[in-house]
Each structure stands twice: as structure tokens, then as C-alpha cells.
Write a protein that holds these residues in place. Structure first.
Motif, PDB file in Angstrom:
ATOM      1  N   ASP A   1      45.104  87.886  36.943  1.00 20.73           N
ATOM      2  CA  ASP A   1      44.016  87.427  37.807  1.00 20.73           C
ATOM      3  C   ASP A   1      42.745  88.098  37.310  1.00 20.73           C
ATOM      4  OD1 ASP A   1      42.599  86.226  39.829  1.00 20.73           O
ATOM      5  OD2 ASP A   1      43.181  87.676  41.359  1.00 20.73           O
TER       6      ASP A   1
ATOM      7  N   TRP B   1      38.875  88.146  37.442  1.00 21.84           N
ATOM      8  CA  TRP B   1      37.944  87.645  38.440  1.00 21.84           C
ATOM      9  C   TRP B   1      36.524  88.144  38.207  1.00 21.84           C
ATOM     10  CZ3 TRP B   1      39.479  83.774  41.148  1.00 21.84           C
ATOM     11  CH2 TRP B   1      38.750  83.345  42.251  1.00 21.84           C
ATOM     12  N   ASN B   2      35.574  87.213  38.282  1.00 21.32           N
ATOM     13  CA  ASN B   2      34.151  87.509  38.243  1.00 21.32           C
ATOM     14  C   ASN B   2      33.740  87.804  39.689  1.00 21.32           C
ATOM     15  OD1 ASN B   2      31.327  87.215  38.426  1.00 21.32           O
ATOM     16  ND2 ASN B   2      31.270  85.744  36.733  1.00 21.32           N
ATOM     17  N   ASP B   3      33.550  89.064  40.020  1.00 24.30           N
ATOM     18  CA  ASP B   3      33.240  89.454  41.404  1.00 24.30           C
ATOM     19  C   ASP B   3      31.873  88.968  41.868  1.00 24.30           C
ATOM     20  OD1 ASP B   3      35.667  90.697  41.757  1.00 24.30           O
ATOM     21  OD2 ASP B   3      34.914  92.696  41.259  1.00 24.30           O
TER      22      ASP B   3
ATOM     23  N   GLU C   1      30.176  86.064  40.875  1.00 27.90           N
ATOM     24  CA  GLU C   1      30.181  84.615  41.111  1.00 27.90           C
ATOM     25  C   GLU C   1      31.399  84.162  41.910  1.00 27.90           C
ATOM     26  OE1 GLU C   1      29.756  82.897  37.227  1.00 27.90           O
ATOM     27  OE2 GLU C   1      27.681  83.545  37.033  1.00 27.90           O
ATOM     28  N   ASP C   2      32.286  85.097  42.256  1.00 23.63           N
ATOM     29  CA  ASP C   2      33.481  84.833  43.053  1.00 23.63           C
ATOM     30  C   ASP C   2      34.329  83.692  42.488  1.00 23.63           C
ATOM     31  OD1 ASP C   2      35.237  85.457  45.121  1.00 23.63           O
ATOM     32  OD2 ASP C   2      34.375  83.928  46.439  1.00 23.63           O
ATOM     33  N   ARG C   3      34.725  83.838  41.214  1.00 19.31           N
ATOM     34  CA  ARG C   3      35.578  82.852  40.559  1.00 19.31           C
ATOM     35  C   ARG C   3      36.279  83.498  39.371  1.00 19.31           C
ATOM     36  NH1 ARG C   3      30.940  78.931  38.172  1.00 19.31           N
ATOM     37  NH2 ARG C   3      29.966  80.418  36.769  1.00 19.31           N
ATOM     38  N   GLN C   4      37.271  82.792  38.869  1.00 19.51           N
ATOM     39  CA  GLN C   4      38.047  83.286  37.735  1.00 19.51           C
ATOM     40  C   GLN C   4      37.152  83.428  36.508  1.00 19.51           C
ATOM     41  OE1 GLN C   4      41.471  80.854  36.943  1.00 19.51           O
ATOM     42  NE2 GLN C   4      42.005  81.946  35.089  1.00 19.51           N
TER      43      GLN C   4
END
Length: 170
Positions: A74, A76-78, A80-83
Motif C-alpha cells: 500500500d 500512499w500519497n498522504d 493527495e490522499d491516493r495511491q
């Protein structure tokens, strides 16, 4: 960045099994995005994290050696809140090999899950999951010299690790 990993493994005479979990917290990771056709720019992601688990198994018999691995990641781009782009969540790999005197023969297969690009406003560009098979034939001429013939994508699978750019076939 800060990384943490916890793992356990068990090695017996002719087989092994392992399980590990990890987490990496990243400050300022650089990612690439296509901003126009064939024009890529570097972007900074201030905060990201990569968490995952991996399970591995190996066995050696008189007939062959077998190694297998399953992984879940997992990334995650914290901000932009997406993978994170280009990082598949799942993968599975298996390898079977055999030594015959001075020759080593190996066949491997892997299945890589889908990944995302995020290079358009709708975030709709997805690299589909794919399955490929490869192999190696090696002649060990001496302890220091060997010759190998390697074939990748023997199954001639049509796949892409970067959206819009095909990977080579057989």
C-alpha cells in the motif's frame, strides 16, 4: 524517511517459509508526471508512506528447487490522499529451477497487479495487471565463468508498466 520492518522466518533442511511486514514514512519523495504528450516533469510529494506484507516459501527436492512469493503493498500519497503512481498493490512470483551437472535451468512466472498513473485530471489511466513467464539456461564453464541465455516474456504477453508504452514481447 523512516523505515520499520518485522519479520519471521523458518528454515528447515529442505524448505523455508517467511513472513514480513514493513512500513516506510517518506518526507519529500520525487515522482514523475506526464504534463503533455512525451513531456514529463518531476513533482515533490511532501509526505508518503509505503506499507506492506510479504510471504515467501521455498523448497528443495531431488527433482527441482521451487521458490514462491506473495506481496501486498500500500504505497500512499498522504498529501493527495491516493495511491502513489506506478506502484502495484499486489504481486505473485514463482520460480522453478533445476541443476544438471554444469547446467542450470530456471523458469519463472510473475503476476503484477494493476497500478495507476495519475497523469490526467480524471486519474483514469491505469496500467492493467499482467502475467509474464521467463526463463534462463546457464552453462557453468568453471567456478568463475558461466554463459547464460535468458528469455523474458516467453508467453508474449501484451502489458505496460507505464501507461501508453508497451513492453517488449517475445
Amino acid at each position: 524517511s523512516r523505515s520499520y520492518e518485522l519479520g519471521v522466518s523458518w528454515d528447515a533442511t529442505n524448505y523455508s517459509i517467511g513472513l514480513s511486514a514493513y512500513k516506510t514514512e517518506i518526507d519529500n519523495i520525487i515522482i514523475w508526471r506526464e504534463v503533455a504528450p512525451y513531456v514529463w516533469n518531476a513533482f515533490n510529494v511532501e509526505k508518503a508512506k509505503i506499507e506492506g506484507v510479504e510471504l515467501s516459501y521455498g523448497v528443495s527436492t531431488e527433482m527441482f528447487d521451487l521458490a514462491a512469493e506473495l506481496a501486498y503493498t500500500d504505497a500512499w500519497n498522504d498529501i493527495e490522499d491516493r495511491q502513489l503512481a506506478k506502484r502495484p498493490r499486489t504481486s505473485a512470483k514463482i520460480n522453478i529451477s533445476k541443476n544438471i551437472g554444469k547446467f542450470d535451468i530456471s523458469l519463472d512466472a510473475k503476476r503484477i497487479g494493476e497500478s495507476y498513473e495519475y497523469d490526467n485530471s480524471g486519474n483514469t489511466n491505469v496500467n492493467a495487471a499482467y502475467f509474464v513467464i521467463g526463463g534462463v539456461f546457464r552453462y557453468n564453464a568453471s567456478k568463475k565463468v558461466s554463459y547464460a541465455l535468458k528469455a523474458e516474456n516467453i508467453s508474449n504477453a501484451d502489458y505496460s508498466t507505464t501507461y501508453g508504452y508497451s513492453s517488449p514481447g517475445c
